[in-house]
Design an enzyme around this catalytic site. Sequence first.
Site, PDB file in Angstrom:
ATOM      1  N   ASN A  47       0.823  -1.209   0.000  1.00  0.00           N
ATOM      2  CA  ASN A  47       0.000   0.000   0.000  1.00  0.00           C
ATOM      3  C   ASN A  47       0.861   1.265   0.000  1.00  0.00           C
ATOM      4  OD1 ASN A  47      -2.322  -1.534   0.040  1.00  0.00           O
ATOM      5  ND2 ASN A  47      -2.733  -1.243   2.209  1.00  0.00           N
ATOM      6  N   ARG A 374     -11.357  -4.141 -12.521  1.00  0.00           N
ATOM      7  CA  ARG A 374     -10.248  -5.048 -12.191  1.00  0.00           C
ATOM      8  C   ARG A 374     -10.779  -6.465 -12.204  1.00  0.00           C
ATOM      9  NH1 ARG A 374      -6.286  -1.651  -9.949  1.00  0.00           N
ATOM     10  NH2 ARG A 374      -7.100   0.110  -8.741  1.00  0.00           N
ATOM     11  N   ARG A 404      -5.909   1.957 -11.942  1.00  0.00           N
ATOM     12  CA  ARG A 404      -4.557   2.167 -11.412  1.00  0.00           C
ATOM     13  C   ARG A 404      -3.815   0.849 -11.179  1.00  0.00           C
ATOM     14  NH1 ARG A 404      -2.154   6.984 -11.346  1.00  0.00           N
ATOM     15  NH2 ARG A 404      -3.903   7.944 -10.247  1.00  0.00           N
ATOM     16  N   HIS A 434     -16.135   3.330 -12.909  1.00  0.00           N
ATOM     17  CA  HIS A 434     -16.029   2.519 -11.702  1.00  0.00           C
ATOM     18  C   HIS A 434     -17.247   1.626 -11.494  1.00  0.00           C
ATOM     19  CE1 HIS A 434     -12.407   3.450  -9.355  1.00  0.00           C
ATOM     20  NE2 HIS A 434     -12.420   4.631  -9.956  1.00  0.00           N
ATOM     21  N   TYR A 467     -12.740  -9.234   0.302  1.00  0.00           N
ATOM     22  CA  TYR A 467     -13.288  -7.906   0.545  1.00  0.00           C
ATOM     23  C   TYR A 467     -14.786  -7.985   0.843  1.00  0.00           C
ATOM     24  CZ  TYR A 467      -8.962  -6.362  -1.719  1.00  0.00           C
ATOM     25  OH  TYR A 467      -7.648  -6.162  -2.059  1.00  0.00           O
TER      26      TYR A 467
END
Length: 506
Positions: A47, A374, A404, A434, A467
Site C-alpha cells: 500500500n 479489475r 490504477r 467505476h 473484501y
Amino acid sequence: MEKGHHSHFINRGLSWLEFNQRVLDQALDKDNPLLERLKFLCIVSSNLDEFFEVRVAGLKQQVQTNTVALAPDGMSPKSELAAIAKRARKQVDDQYRCWNQEVEPGLAAENIKFHNFPEVPESERAHFEKFFHERIFPVLTPLAIDPSHPFPQLLNKSLNIIVHLEGEGLNTDLAVVQVPRILPRVVPFANQTDEQGHDFVFLGSIIKHYVGSLFHGVKVIGAHLFRVTRNSNLYIDEEEADNLLHAIEEELRHVNRGAAVRLEVQDDCPDPVAHRLLEIFNLGPGDLYRHHGPINLTRLMPLALSIDRPDLRDKRFTPAMVVSLNEEADIFWHIRKGDILMQHPYDSFQTVLDFLGQAAEDPNVLAIKQTLYRTSSDSPLVASLIQAAQNGKQVTVIIELKARFDEAANIKWARLMREAGVNVIYGIAGLKTHAKAMLVVRQEGEVIRRYAHLGTGNYHPSTARLYTDLGFLTAREELTSDVATMFNILTGVSKFPGMRELLMAP
C-alpha cells in the site's frame, strides 16, 4: 463557521495513511495468527508503495511547479508533503518494530526462520555458494558509476546493491549491482523437511556476501541494499490520443523510469553512501527511509501464502452458496422468482460466475453487456465473455484501461476479447468507469426479458473472497431498464435522459 470551511475537511493523504494504519493494526494484533500478521505487514508495504508512486509523486510535482492552490482542508502541497513524511515515517518505524520484535521472533519460535548470510551455519554454506555461482552469478551485471558509465536507470521498486570500492587507478569508488527480479527474494536451506522447520536466507544478503567475485583486483569496502520508488502516474491527453489503448501502452513503457520520489536503505548503510544516492536521485534528506530489516516486505507475501502451517493461519472459510442450481431451476429462474442480495465474502461469488457462465452458454440469451475495472489474471469472467461472443451473442464490454496499476492487464484482456469478437469500449474520455454492472438480454417465448447484476466490488473472484461487498441480481424491469440506459450512455453518444430508480454519477 462558514460553509465549506477547511476545518470541515480531513486531508486526503493523511486520511489514506490512517486507512493503512488500520491494516498495520491487524499485523500488531497478537490475537491474529502469525502468518496472517505477516500478510498484513506485506500489505502495508504494498500500500505504501502505491501511495508514494501516486499521491506523494503528484504532490512533489505540484511543489516543483510552484503550485500554491490549497486543498479543501487548507493545506498547501508543501505542507501536506511535510505532514505525510512525518506520519509515514512513524508508520514505517512501527511496521518494522512489529517485524523485529513480534512477527519474526514469533515465527522463529515456530521454526520458521529468516537469516542474513552471516548467520548461515557452516553446514549450509557449500549449498549457498553453489547456488550463487550456478543460479545468481550468471545473471548479475556490475555497473560502474563514473563519467563514462552514467548512473543506470534503475527500474521502479527494484532492489539494488550500492558497492563501495577501493583500489589503485580507479575512476570511481562506486558501482551498482541489480538484484534480479526473476529470482525469489528468499532462498531455502537445502534438504530441509517440514518437520525440521523452514529456514530461509535473504537473496540480497547472499549477493552482498559474494559481491566481491564481480570486481577483480579491487577491494570491496562495503555493499548496501537500496530501493528507489518512482513516480508512476500516467500522463495521457485523452482528447488528443487517437488510440487510447496505444497511448496508455506507450506511457506504461516509461512508468518504470519516472522521477524518484523515495529512497529506502537498510540501517547499516553509511550516511555518506546514503547521501550520495540521494544526490544521484535528486532527492532530499526527507525522502530517505532507513529500515531495520528486509527492504520491501511485500516480497515475503508468497511465503506467507505458501508455508504449510494451517495452525498459524485463520481457519479456512467457506462462503455460503446463495442458490441451488439444477436442470429445473437455472440461475434465471431464481432471479425471476425474486431479487437476490449477496454479501461477499460471506455469500459465494460463484453465483455471479454462474450468472455470466450460464448466460454465455444459454441459446436463449441474445446479448451481454458488462463493465470491467479489475479482474483476476486467469479471469473466468473474461473466458465466459469470450465464449459468449464465440457462441454468436452480442457481447459488449466497457473495460477501464486507466484502472490504477492494472492498466497492462486490462490492455491484455481488451485485446483478447476484441480478437474473439467482443465489442470493447474504453469508457468516457476524462472519466473512469467505476460502475460494476452486468446486463443479460434473454428471449423467453414471445418476451424479451433483461437480467442485471449490480455490485460494489470488482468482478474479481479472488478479492471477492476477501473484501466485504454487496452484489444484487434482479429481473425487475424498472431496474434493468435503468441499467440498459447506463450502458447506452457509456457506449453511445447521447445526453443523460434521467433514470427511474437508479442514481448515476457524475
